[in-house]
Design an enzyme around this catalytic site. Structure first.
Site, PDB file in Angstrom:
ATOM      1  N   LYS A  47      36.480  53.640  54.022  1.00  0.00           N
ATOM      2  CA  LYS A  47      35.685  53.316  52.831  1.00  0.00           C
ATOM      3  C   LYS A  47      34.363  54.083  52.884  1.00  0.00           C
ATOM      4  CE  LYS A  47      34.103  49.091  50.396  1.00  0.00           C
ATOM      5  NZ  LYS A  47      34.026  47.617  50.483  1.00  0.00           N
TER       6      LYS A  47
ATOM      7  N   SER B  74      36.169  45.153  46.614  1.00  0.00           N
ATOM      8  CA  SER B  74      35.586  46.459  46.382  1.00  0.00           C
ATOM      9  C   SER B  74      36.210  47.572  47.230  1.00  0.00           C
ATOM     10  CB  SER B  74      34.091  46.396  46.671  1.00  0.00           C
ATOM     11  OG  SER B  74      33.857  46.168  48.049  1.00  0.00           O
TER      12      SER B  74
ATOM     13  N   SER C 263      36.392  41.563  49.885  1.00  0.00           N
ATOM     14  CA  SER C 263      36.672  42.947  49.488  1.00  0.00           C
ATOM     15  C   SER C 263      37.790  43.684  50.205  1.00  0.00           C
ATOM     16  CB  SER C 263      35.403  43.777  49.561  1.00  0.00           C
ATOM     17  OG  SER C 263      34.684  43.599  48.382  1.00  0.00           O
TER      18      SER C 263
HETATM   19  N1  GLN Z   1      33.690  40.757  44.839  1.00  0.00           N
HETATM   20  C1  GLN Z   1      32.663  40.276  45.706  1.00  0.00           C
HETATM   21  C2  GLN Z   1      31.332  40.795  45.241  1.00  0.00           C
HETATM   22  O1  GLN Z   1      31.305  41.516  44.298  1.00  0.00           O
HETATM   23  C3  GLN Z   1      32.937  40.677  47.118  1.00  0.00           C
HETATM   24  C4  GLN Z   1      32.524  42.053  47.430  1.00  0.00           C
HETATM   25  C5  GLN Z   1      32.717  42.400  48.851  1.00  0.00           C
HETATM   26  O2  GLN Z   1      33.359  41.665  49.602  1.00  0.00           O
HETATM   27  N2  GLN Z   1      32.145  43.510  49.238  1.00  0.00           N
HETATM   28  O3  GLN Z   1      30.317  40.516  45.812  1.00  0.00           O
END
Ligand code: GLN
Length: 484
Positions: free
Chosen positions: A76, A151, A175
């Protein structure tokens, strides 16, 4: 043909059928063919990848062996790999290149892994769908009109589409788990502290964890074995108990295993398709002797509010370093103040700006106690719910998401709806618990994931249970219908 696990990739190298260099070139060919449809990758540095592959070939020829020796991995784009991009899915990073390896990367590269590519992501890891990248949305390999989840969208799609058998994402509130569920692969959010975050861009520091993504729980264990262990460069890192049992992971006996089903996670709002798949999966575990026990996690209803108050507060503080002074893009307008504000105005996308504003508000004088401090107290209550439940059960099973992958564009108009996509994944992050996503079946030809949650530092046990489920099922070996 089923999806290739890490040991399938390894076998090709060890029998000498393929060299790491030719395997890596094959990965680039597959990626080049599929990327116009998927948009999972932001950056490649072929010369760097091939140099690593050739170094691995040399080790292989000398008789050196190892589960990741010569195997490509995808990372990532918020984890430092020297010489590769570190965009965080944001324009504000400019054309910055990492100047050092994150600890997790250093450990994988020492084991001979080949860094193949940096993966697309929601900007600064904020998002649930993979649509909030400044470089365009990533698409779900099972249905190109649907989101892959976020994400860690690109990292998960890279494994699902067979670019590489192992990818690294990050999980702050779901995520790696949510996209793994949407794309039919396995992913682990380890106990907070199990993986070092040195060299990983901070989003919400009290929640961030690195999470491996792979075809199977066994492969996750192999990756975890190489990366885990205290890192003096990250003071929150700690030793993982039973880490020596990750390599060659054994499936847990299911007879007598007490699996808690929190009633708050199986109530209304869960789609009939997801519910049906999970009932079948849990039934399969019960038929092997696992006991399904109803439990309650009563503070679940405050989870989304609590998570987004803490998350935005920490985001507003962590993202203040992106100011055009130190690195990344810079707007050259006259005067320091105007340089900083125009750099941030042009560089951040709408979701990053929204969170910076919300977080700055939560932390401001007069509101700190009412919002941030209160959220921290509720966080403790959520953690205590889990501790109570684990007095009665060994692990907890929940859905990963109320629905299967949703259509691209269907939630971007409503930030709140997007936040609600995380309803089943944020509590484990708030409680600092390990949580594993495993493919559980299909609803209307789209993957459905099952989430298994364990007590603090029970990561190895959790993976053993995941492996037991995957010995009984083959959902994780199904491949998306991609024509190339
Ligand atoms: N969807 C969650 C957020 O937007 C989790 C994101 C993540 O785990 N990086 O914060």
């Amino acid at each position: 043909m089923g999806a290739m696990t890490l040991s399938d990739w390894q076998a090709k190298l060890e029998t000498g059928d393929l060299t790491s260099a030719s395997l890596t070139e094959g990965c680039f060919t597959r990626m080049n063919a599929l990327e116009p449809s998927l948009n999972a990758i932001l950056h490649v540095n072929q010369a760097l990848s091939l140099a690593a592959a050739e170094a691995a070939d040399l080790r292989l020829r000398r008789g050196d062996r190892g589960p990741l020796l010569g195997i490509p991995i995808v990372v990532k784009d918020n984890i430092n790999v020297t010489g590769m991009s570190l965009s965080q899915g944001s324009k504000i990073s400019g054309d910055f290149r990492a100047t050092y390896h994150a600890t997790v990367i250093q450990r994988l590269l020492d084991a001979g892994a080949v860094p193949l590519a940096k993966a697309n992501m929601d900007e600064f890891a904020m998002g649930s769908s993979g649509e909030y990248s400044a470089f365009g949305p990533t698409r779900n390999p099972w249905d190109l009109d649907r989101v892959p989840g976020g994400s860690s969208s690109g990292a998960v799609v890279a494994v699902s589409a067979g670019y590489a058998p192992l990818a690294l994402g990050t999980d702050t509130g779901g995520s790696v788990r949510l996209p793994a569920g949407f794309c039919g692969v396995s992913a682990l959010r380890p106990t907070y502290g199990v993986l070092s975050r040195y060299g990983v861009t901070a989003m919400a520091s009290s929640l961030d964890q690195v999470g491996p993504v792979a075809v199977s729980a066994k492969d996750l264990a192999t990756g975890l074995a190489l990366m885990a262990g205290r890192d003096p460069l990250d003071s929150t890192s700690l030793e993982l108990p039973r880490a020596d049992q990750l390599t060659g992971l054994r499936a847990a006996p299911l007879k007598g295993l007490r699996i808690g089903l929190p009633k708050e996670y199986f109530g209304e709002g869960l789609s009939a398709g997801v519910r049906g798949v999970l009932e079948t999966a849990l039934g399969r575990l019960a038929s092997e002797g696992a006991e399904l026990v109803e439990v309650s996690l009563p503070h679940t209803r405050f989870a989304i509010d609590t998570y987004y108050l803490i998350n935005t507060s920490e985001v507003s503080s962590n993202l203040s370093r992106f100011d055009g002074v130190r690195y990344g893009a810079r707007n050259t307008s006259e005067g320091l103040h105007s340089m900083i504000s125009s750099t941030r105005d042009e560089g951040f996308g709408p979701e990053a700006k929204r969170r910076i504003l919300l977080g700055a508000f939560c932390l401001s004088k007069g509101y700190y106690e009412a919002f941030y401090l209160k959220a921290l107290k509720v966080r403790t209550l959520i953690a205590q719910d889990f501790q109570k439940a684990f007095k009665n059960v060994d692990i907890i099973a929940t859905p990963l998401s109320p629905t299967t992958a949703f259509p691209i564009g269907s939630k971007t108009a409503s930030p709140l709806e997007m936040y609600l996509a995380d309803v089943f994944t944020v509590t484990m992050a708030l409680a600092a618990l390990p949580a594993l996503a495993v493919p559980a079946g299909f609803s209307d030809s789209l993957p459905v994931g099952l989430q298994l949650v364990g007590p603090s530092l029970s990561d190895v046990r959790l993976l053993e249970v995941g492996a037991a489920f995957q010995e009984l099922t083959d959902h994780h070996l199904r491949q998306p219908p991609l024509d190339i």
